[in-house]
Write a protein that holds these residues in place. Sequence first.
Motif: not given
Length: 217
Positions: A9-11, A68-70, A77-78, A113-116
């Motif tokens: 889903e994230a990708i 907390e991490t989910t 995918l960080f 498509f990283g965090l920034a």
Amino acid sequence: MRWPTTPAEAIAVQEKLRSIVDDTDVDRAPRLVAGLDVAYDGDRLAAAVVVLDWETLAEVDRAVVLGETTFPYVPGLFAFREIPGLLEALGQLQTTPDLLVCDGQGLAHPRRFGLACHLGVLTGVPAIGAAKTAFVGTHEEPGSARGSVADLIVDNQVVGAVVRTQDGVKPVYVSIGHRVSLATAVQQVLHLAPRYRLPETTRAADRLCRQALSAPE
């Protein structure tokens, strides 16, 4: 939109949103610049945002969120572990930053498509990545003097810049996130790092999230 819970889903989200990334500069120079960072202790996390005045680099605002991490740890995918807490922290600010400086990647990412990029697209705020290490790409070694730059290259395309922020220290890996050109991102990082290797925005956010995570509950 429901937040992804699986790598597939994230990708799919990254593939959908990356076409929105804008690599051109906005018309105005930033007045307030925010550093963003997340610290972890097992599944616990602290997401911090610290806003500095662009000219003086004095702190003008801060917010930190504990949680907390989910999402599982998956290279590439960080952002899906960090963005929920960072968005919450941004929402708690009393000021509106003109630039987001992420301790991570932007276009210098396997799917560009990283965090920034992700934070920039979701917020609409110009964003850049300034990472301690390279995640993808090859590069020549930049010169030893502050301000020396080498291209970070993937598949014969420039995806970022390897920037020497201080004479003789390890470089920083800069890539655009959204609404900023690479040349401008490099100059912004140099401006924000007048004395140390990392931008003052990153240093401030790193301190805040680590302090929050280590504080007694």
